[in-house]
Design a protein around this motif. Structure first.
Motif, PDB file in Angstrom:
ATOM      1  N   VAL A  65     -59.168 -15.967 -24.511  1.00  0.00           N
ATOM      2  CA  VAL A  65     -58.171 -14.929 -24.211  1.00  0.00           C
ATOM      3  C   VAL A  65     -57.117 -15.398 -23.214  1.00  0.00           C
ATOM      4  O   VAL A  65     -56.393 -14.582 -22.639  1.00  0.00           O
ATOM      5  N   GLY A  66     -57.028 -16.717 -23.022  1.00  0.00           N
ATOM      6  CA  GLY A  66     -56.015 -17.215 -22.095  1.00  0.00           C
ATOM      7  C   GLY A  66     -56.523 -17.200 -20.663  1.00  0.00           C
ATOM      8  O   GLY A  66     -57.670 -16.860 -20.394  1.00  0.00           O
ATOM      9  N   ARG A  67     -55.632 -17.610 -19.754  1.00  0.00           N
ATOM     10  CA  ARG A  67     -56.020 -17.659 -18.340  1.00  0.00           C
ATOM     11  C   ARG A  67     -54.959 -16.957 -17.514  1.00  0.00           C
ATOM     12  O   ARG A  67     -53.820 -16.851 -17.941  1.00  0.00           O
ATOM     13  N   ARG A  68     -55.372 -16.502 -16.335  1.00  0.00           N
ATOM     14  CA  ARG A  68     -54.387 -15.930 -15.422  1.00  0.00           C
ATOM     15  C   ARG A  68     -54.727 -16.399 -14.010  1.00  0.00           C
ATOM     16  O   ARG A  68     -55.882 -16.762 -13.748  1.00  0.00           O
ATOM     17  N   PRO A  69     -53.721 -16.394 -13.124  1.00  0.00           N
ATOM     18  CA  PRO A  69     -53.995 -16.879 -11.768  1.00  0.00           C
ATOM     19  C   PRO A  69     -55.122 -16.074 -11.114  1.00  0.00           C
ATOM     20  O   PRO A  69     -55.149 -14.852 -11.214  1.00  0.00           O
ATOM     21  N   GLN A  70     -56.053 -16.782 -10.458  1.00  0.00           N
ATOM     22  CA  GLN A  70     -57.164 -16.130  -9.764  1.00  0.00           C
ATOM     23  C   GLN A  70     -56.789 -15.994  -8.287  1.00  0.00           C
ATOM     24  O   GLN A  70     -56.861 -16.964  -7.534  1.00  0.00           O
ATOM     25  N   THR A  71     -56.365 -14.829  -7.908  1.00  0.00           N
ATOM     26  CA  THR A  71     -55.889 -14.642  -6.526  1.00  0.00           C
ATOM     27  C   THR A  71     -56.691 -13.578  -5.777  1.00  0.00           C
ATOM     28  O   THR A  71     -56.377 -13.279  -4.626  1.00  0.00           O
ATOM     29  N   ASP A  72     -57.719 -13.026  -6.456  1.00  0.00           N
ATOM     30  CA  ASP A  72     -58.526 -11.986  -5.800  1.00  0.00           C
ATOM     31  C   ASP A  72     -59.526 -12.615  -4.836  1.00  0.00           C
ATOM     32  O   ASP A  72     -60.057 -13.691  -5.095  1.00  0.00           O
ATOM     33  N   GLY A  84     -48.477 -10.934  -7.581  1.00  0.00           N
ATOM     34  CA  GLY A  84     -48.258 -10.063  -8.732  1.00  0.00           C
ATOM     35  C   GLY A  84     -49.186 -10.481  -9.856  1.00  0.00           C
ATOM     36  O   GLY A  84     -50.001 -11.397  -9.690  1.00  0.00           O
ATOM     37  N   PRO A  85     -49.062  -9.840 -11.016  1.00  0.00           N
ATOM     38  CA  PRO A  85     -49.928 -10.209 -12.149  1.00  0.00           C
ATOM     39  C   PRO A  85     -49.724 -11.650 -12.595  1.00  0.00           C
ATOM     40  O   PRO A  85     -50.610 -12.263 -13.198  1.00  0.00           O
ATOM     41  N   GLU A  86     -48.557 -12.230 -12.282  1.00  0.00           N
ATOM     42  CA  GLU A  86     -48.298 -13.621 -12.687  1.00  0.00           C
ATOM     43  C   GLU A  86     -48.572 -14.603 -11.562  1.00  0.00           C
ATOM     44  O   GLU A  86     -48.204 -15.770 -11.651  1.00  0.00           O
ATOM     45  N   GLY A  87     -49.191 -14.134 -10.488  1.00  0.00           N
ATOM     46  CA  GLY A  87     -49.569 -15.036  -9.412  1.00  0.00           C
ATOM     47  C   GLY A  87     -48.723 -14.873  -8.158  1.00  0.00           C
ATOM     48  O   GLY A  87     -48.072 -13.854  -7.947  1.00  0.00           O
ATOM     49  N   ILE A  88     -48.760 -15.935  -7.338  1.00  0.00           N
ATOM     50  CA  ILE A  88     -48.039 -15.928  -6.057  1.00  0.00           C
ATOM     51  C   ILE A  88     -46.647 -16.507  -6.287  1.00  0.00           C
ATOM     52  O   ILE A  88     -46.516 -17.647  -6.764  1.00  0.00           O
ATOM     53  N   ARG A  89     -45.626 -15.772  -5.962  1.00  0.00           N
ATOM     54  CA  ARG A  89     -44.259 -16.281  -6.179  1.00  0.00           C
ATOM     55  C   ARG A  89     -43.935 -17.332  -5.118  1.00  0.00           C
ATOM     56  O   ARG A  89     -44.140 -17.099  -3.922  1.00  0.00           O
ATOM     57  N   VAL A  90     -43.454 -18.475  -5.583  1.00  0.00           N
ATOM     58  CA  VAL A  90     -43.048 -19.532  -4.656  1.00  0.00           C
ATOM     59  C   VAL A  90     -41.596 -19.918  -4.932  1.00  0.00           C
ATOM     60  O   VAL A  90     -41.095 -19.727  -6.043  1.00  0.00           O
ATOM     61  N   ASP A  91     -40.947 -20.467  -3.916  1.00  0.00           N
ATOM     62  CA  ASP A  91     -39.587 -20.976  -4.135  1.00  0.00           C
ATOM     63  C   ASP A  91     -39.686 -22.440  -4.585  1.00  0.00           C
ATOM     64  O   ASP A  91     -40.775 -22.942  -4.848  1.00  0.00           O
ATOM     65  N   ASP A  92     -38.551 -23.108  -4.682  1.00  0.00           N
ATOM     66  CA  ASP A  92     -38.610 -24.464  -5.242  1.00  0.00           C
ATOM     67  C   ASP A  92     -39.067 -25.522  -4.237  1.00  0.00           C
ATOM     68  O   ASP A  92     -39.061 -26.715  -4.561  1.00  0.00           O
ATOM     69  N   VAL A 102     -46.129 -20.326   4.571  1.00  0.00           N
ATOM     70  CA  VAL A 102     -47.294 -20.565   3.703  1.00  0.00           C
ATOM     71  C   VAL A 102     -46.812 -21.240   2.415  1.00  0.00           C
ATOM     72  O   VAL A 102     -45.781 -20.865   1.850  1.00  0.00           O
ATOM     73  N   PHE A 103     -47.548 -22.250   1.979  1.00  0.00           N
ATOM     74  CA  PHE A 103     -47.239 -22.935   0.709  1.00  0.00           C
ATOM     75  C   PHE A 103     -48.312 -22.592  -0.325  1.00  0.00           C
ATOM     76  O   PHE A 103     -49.449 -22.298   0.033  1.00  0.00           O
ATOM     77  N   ALA A 104     -47.944 -22.656  -1.595  1.00  0.00           N
ATOM     78  CA  ALA A 104     -48.935 -22.484  -2.660  1.00  0.00           C
ATOM     79  C   ALA A 104     -48.669 -23.509  -3.755  1.00  0.00           C
ATOM     80  O   ALA A 104     -47.515 -23.852  -4.031  1.00  0.00           O
ATOM     81  N   ALA A 105     -49.741 -24.006  -4.348  1.00  0.00           N
ATOM     82  CA  ALA A 105     -49.626 -24.979  -5.451  1.00  0.00           C
ATOM     83  C   ALA A 105     -50.669 -24.667  -6.505  1.00  0.00           C
ATOM     84  O   ALA A 105     -51.716 -24.090  -6.206  1.00  0.00           O
ATOM     85  N   GLY A 106     -50.374 -25.037  -7.738  1.00  0.00           N
ATOM     86  CA  GLY A 106     -51.363 -24.949  -8.813  1.00  0.00           C
ATOM     87  C   GLY A 106     -51.314 -23.651  -9.586  1.00  0.00           C
ATOM     88  O   GLY A 106     -50.309 -22.939  -9.603  1.00  0.00           O
ATOM     89  N   ILE A 111     -46.821 -20.825 -12.676  1.00  0.00           N
ATOM     90  CA  ILE A 111     -45.663 -21.499 -13.281  1.00  0.00           C
ATOM     91  C   ILE A 111     -46.056 -22.267 -14.543  1.00  0.00           C
ATOM     92  O   ILE A 111     -45.444 -22.084 -15.589  1.00  0.00           O
ATOM     93  N   ALA A 112     -47.054 -23.077 -14.458  1.00  0.00           N
ATOM     94  CA  ALA A 112     -47.529 -23.838 -15.632  1.00  0.00           C
ATOM     95  C   ALA A 112     -48.956 -24.268 -15.324  1.00  0.00           C
ATOM     96  O   ALA A 112     -49.148 -25.138 -14.473  1.00  0.00           O
ATOM     97  N   PRO A 113     -49.935 -23.670 -15.951  1.00  0.00           N
ATOM     98  CA  PRO A 113     -51.335 -23.893 -15.545  1.00  0.00           C
ATOM     99  C   PRO A 113     -51.904 -25.214 -16.039  1.00  0.00           C
ATOM    100  O   PRO A 113     -52.723 -25.261 -16.937  1.00  0.00           O
TER     101      PRO A 113
END
Ligand SMILES: Cc1cc2nc3c(=O)[nH]c(=O)nc-3n(C[C@H](O)[C@H](O)[C@H](O)COP(=O)(O)OP(=O)(O)OC[C@H]3O[C@@H](n4cnc5c(N)ncnc54)[C@H](O)[C@@H]3O)c2cc1C
Length: 258
Positions: A65-72, A84-92, A102-106, A111-113
């Protein structure tokens, strides 16, 4: 770019058609857009009933059924981050939008799993921490599915390129035009190139064929470096190679550019 592009594009429709044909040739019963009405254990496997009334027996039933970001449950609220439902928004620079310390990766960035996304974003963050201004650039991000034949893509699909306002040119080469595919007795694949007419450069490519995850690299480099199509037509590729599929498609694009 505030909030990097959230999702990389879906692939060109011919990919599904080629894969369905390859699976069917291997004896797989492919049913597209079929809805399972019920499933129950039976004879050590499963029995399925489809909405159209068809009944299927299966050794194993896999639900994909696909994957979604695990942020819980990882304490993001304590840092004031609301994914949000699509994960943590990051800038470039991979800084979290609204929480620049704070930084986020992955996968959590949505963005692209892929593994290569996580490691690339890690390098962008390491550069930022060293005081170097490296901006994440997803234009030429590769995507591969290790099926047989392999599927690989980079950049924009034709549909996404049109949506983005590009003047789109498309050219396709069947792998049966390469001596390599004929020599290997497997001419099923295809290479599709998407070009921007105004800029005269490639914007995307989708490939199906043996080792496509490797030979998609030529399109990847061309997109990343914005190499003119008129120069790409001058490149000599080894004979016999799958990469020769670029030659007819690039010549066709060059002719369309005029
Ligand atoms: C079946 C499968 C096949 C795949 N095949 C491919 C492939 O062929 N190519 C490809 O590019 N990608 C593939 N992927 C995707 C790839 O695995 C992911 O995109 C990649 O691992 C994402 O890296 P990440 O660092 O974001 O997350 P992860 O690799 O999931 O790493 C997250 C880490 O954080 C840890 N963690 C979680 N919560 C906490 C916590 N509270 N405290 C401390 N640590 C925590 C986890 O244990 C884990 O080690 C595949 C994924 C799956 C599921």
């Amino acid at each position: 770019m505030e909030g990097a592009e959230r999702r990389l594009p879906a692939e060109e429709p011919f990919v599904g058609e080629l894969l369905a044909a390859a699976l069917s040739a291997d004896g797989v019963d492919v049913r597209v857009a079929a809805t399972v009405a019920s499933a129950e254990p039976a004879d050590g496997g499963g029995r399925l009933r489809l909405e159209d009334g068809a009944r299927l027996a299966a050794e194993r039933v896999l639900v994909v059924v696909g994957r979604r970001p695990q942020t819980d449950g990882i304490g993001l609220d304590s840092c004031g981050i609301e994914p949000g439902p699509e994960g943590i928004r990051v800038d470039d620079t991979c800084r979290v939008v609204g929480q620049q310390h704070v930084f986020a990766a992955g996968d959590v960035t949505g963005i692209a799993p892929f593994t290569h996304t996580a490691s690339y974003q890690g390098r962008v963050i390491a550069a930022a921490l060293q005081g170097r201004a490296v901006r994440a650039d997803y234009r030429a991000f590769p995507r591969a599915v290790f099926t047989e034949p392999t599927v690989a893509a980079v950049g924009l699909t034709a549909a996404r390129a049109r949506e983005a306002g590009h003047r789109v040119l498309v050219a396709v080469t069947g792998l049966d035009r390469t001596a390599r595919a004929l020599a290997e007795g497997d001419p099923r694949g295809r290479l599709l190139l998407v070009a921007d007419r105004s800029a005269g450069v490639l914007g995307g490519a989708t490939a199906v064929g043996p080792g496509a995850d490797g030979w998609i690299g030529e399109a990847q480099l061309a997109i990343q470096m914005a190499l003119p199509i008129t120069r790409l037509t001058e490149v000599v590729r080894p004979f016999p190679s799958f990469a020769e599929a670029y030659e007819p498609a690039l010549r066709e694009l060059a002719a369309q550019l005029g």
